[in-house]
Design an enzyme around this catalytic site. Sequence first.
Site, PDB file in Angstrom:
ATOM      1  N   GLY A  32      -3.180  -9.331  -3.171  1.00  0.00           N
ATOM      2  CA  GLY A  32      -3.519  -8.044  -3.940  1.00  0.00           C
ATOM      3  C   GLY A  32      -3.086  -8.128  -5.209  1.00  0.00           C
ATOM      4  N   GLU A  33      -3.344  -7.081  -6.208  1.00  0.00           N
ATOM      5  CA  GLU A  33      -3.176  -7.221  -7.425  1.00  0.00           C
ATOM      6  C   GLU A  33      -2.261  -5.894  -7.731  1.00  0.00           C
ATOM      7  OE1 GLU A  33      -5.381  -9.099 -10.429  1.00  0.00           O
ATOM      8  OE2 GLU A  33      -7.062  -9.051  -9.240  1.00  0.00           O
ATOM      9  N   PHE A  36       1.394  -5.430 -12.833  1.00  0.00           N
ATOM     10  CA  PHE A  36       1.745  -6.469 -13.622  1.00  0.00           C
ATOM     11  C   PHE A  36       1.398  -7.858 -13.162  1.00  0.00           C
ATOM     12  CE2 PHE A  36       5.535  -5.250 -11.717  1.00  0.00           C
ATOM     13  CZ  PHE A  36       6.224  -6.537 -11.277  1.00  0.00           C
ATOM     14  N   GLY A  37       1.282  -7.915 -11.871  1.00  0.00           N
ATOM     15  CA  GLY A  37       1.164  -9.129 -11.126  1.00  0.00           C
ATOM     16  C   GLY A  37       0.016  -9.100 -10.173  1.00  0.00           C
ATOM     17  N   ARG A  38       0.083 -10.486  -9.429  1.00  0.00           N
ATOM     18  CA  ARG A  38      -0.777 -10.531  -8.263  1.00  0.00           C
ATOM     19  C   ARG A  38      -0.010 -11.294  -7.335  1.00  0.00           C
ATOM     20  NH1 ARG A  38      -3.948 -13.888 -12.039  1.00  0.00           N
ATOM     21  NH2 ARG A  38      -5.265 -12.283 -12.318  1.00  0.00           N
ATOM     22  N   LYS A  59       4.114 -14.005  -5.346  1.00  0.00           N
ATOM     23  CA  LYS A  59       3.959 -13.137  -6.417  1.00  0.00           C
ATOM     24  C   LYS A  59       4.156 -13.876  -7.716  1.00  0.00           C
ATOM     25  CE  LYS A  59       5.053  -8.352  -5.611  1.00  0.00           C
ATOM     26  NZ  LYS A  59       5.748  -7.087  -5.614  1.00  0.00           N
ATOM     27  N   ASP A 161       8.166   4.638  -3.498  1.00  0.00           N
ATOM     28  CA  ASP A 161       6.764   4.561  -3.367  1.00  0.00           C
ATOM     29  C   ASP A 161       6.191   4.290  -2.019  1.00  0.00           C
ATOM     30  OD1 ASP A 161       4.024   4.896  -3.848  1.00  0.00           O
ATOM     31  OD2 ASP A 161       4.089   3.237  -5.383  1.00  0.00           O
ATOM     32  N   ARG A 165       0.290   2.219   2.122  1.00  0.00           N
ATOM     33  CA  ARG A 165      -0.472   1.095   1.480  1.00  0.00           C
ATOM     34  C   ARG A 165       0.781   0.049   0.998  1.00  0.00           C
ATOM     35  NH1 ARG A 165      -0.402   5.752  -1.657  1.00  0.00           N
ATOM     36  NH2 ARG A 165       1.254   5.698  -3.130  1.00  0.00           N
ATOM     37  N   ASP A 179       7.234  -4.086  -1.843  1.00  0.00           N
ATOM     38  CA  ASP A 179       7.620  -3.497  -3.092  1.00  0.00           C
ATOM     39  C   ASP A 179       8.840  -2.582  -3.298  1.00  0.00           C
ATOM     40  OD1 ASP A 179       5.277  -4.721  -4.098  1.00  0.00           O
ATOM     41  OD2 ASP A 179       4.005  -3.081  -3.516  1.00  0.00           O
TER      42      ASP A 179
HETATM   43  N1  ADE Z   1      -0.564  -8.543   0.245  1.00  0.00           N
HETATM   44  C1  ADE Z   1       0.542  -8.022  -0.617  1.00  0.00           C
HETATM   45  N2  ADE Z   1       1.611  -8.744  -0.426  1.00  0.00           N
HETATM   46  C2  ADE Z   1       1.194  -9.339   0.878  1.00  0.00           C
HETATM   47  C3  ADE Z   1       2.060 -10.344   1.858  1.00  0.00           C
HETATM   48  N3  ADE Z   1       3.235 -10.633   1.502  1.00  0.00           N
HETATM   49  N4  ADE Z   1       1.293 -10.584   2.828  1.00  0.00           N
HETATM   50  C4  ADE Z   1       0.126 -10.287   3.011  1.00  0.00           C
HETATM   51  N5  ADE Z   1      -0.598  -9.708   2.534  1.00  0.00           N
HETATM   52  C5  ADE Z   1      -0.029  -9.241   1.301  1.00  0.00           C
END
Ligand code: ADE
Length: 300
Positions: A32-33, A36-38, A59, A161, A165, A179
């Site tokens: 995921g993006e 500010f990060g991915r 992260k 939030d 999602r 998050d």
């Molecule tokens: N996408 C964002 N964070 C994740 C995670 N911890 N595990 C699986 N998919 C993700």
Amino acid sequence: TKASCVSTEYILPIDTKWELPRESLSFGDILGEGEFGRVLKAEYVRTADSRLPGVVAVKMLKEEHSDSDMTALVSEMEIMKMIGKHENVVNLLGCCTQDGPLCVVVEYASNGCLREFLNKHNPKCSPGGVSQLNERVLVQFALQVAKGMEFLVSRGCIHRDLAARNVLVSGDLTIKIADFGLARDVRDYAYYRKRSAGRLPVRWMAPESLENNYYTEHSDVWSFGVLFWEIMTFGCTPYRKLPVHFLYDYLKSGNRLSRPEIFQETIYTLMLECWKFDPEERPRFSCLVVKLQDILNETA
Ligand code: ADE
């Protein structure tokens, strides 16, 4: 300024309780993006420290990050350390803070985000119109979110939030709230602006958050109601046909999301309680845990 563009080196204090050997991480796909990060999937090659699972999520900041992005990731990590562990949140496993980019290592949830997971299991999309996800399993998902939120509230954390999602599903179908440690400055207009059009949090926001940027456990409960509705509709978009700038007046006039067709009345009644206009009239997460458990017991 030039200085802020090239300042990619930071000195972080070492926290031996959490520090992991950088060499143990072998990076894989992007999961995921964010703003500010991915997040990258990674294999954790076990050395002496065998408490960690073999697959983790990491992260990191993007190359083009700013100093404030760095501060945000560090504070997210510190918040996760302070909050402690719970089965229904994405737990911190460790971090790499020395001699290279900051890596915040968290639990990996192999079924990905709840919204996509629900869409994939929508009975309307399967040949016989049946889903492995029956009403019971769906209510259990909502119960797990409520349990995770009850824990976060007890630790003084407001999510701001909460939406399908931002919830992950592990391999054994455990729900994990993600998050929650983001130090969002909700007065910062950029926070909303940076999001893509279809994913504005407006549809999940309580009226008092829309009107006054006011966030409490009660506004998280409103969002939980919307998330519960997402669960029971297999990940539909809330108020899909309503442009977001009409939403506040729509809610103020007493309109609410409509009842997910096939499920029992008690489920919709609980959603409506979460959407009381007066924040104080909404149930607390501890109360939602009990009520969802009751629904499950009644249909056992
Ligand atoms: N996408 C964002 N964070 C994740 C995670 N911890 N595990 C699986 N998919 C993700």
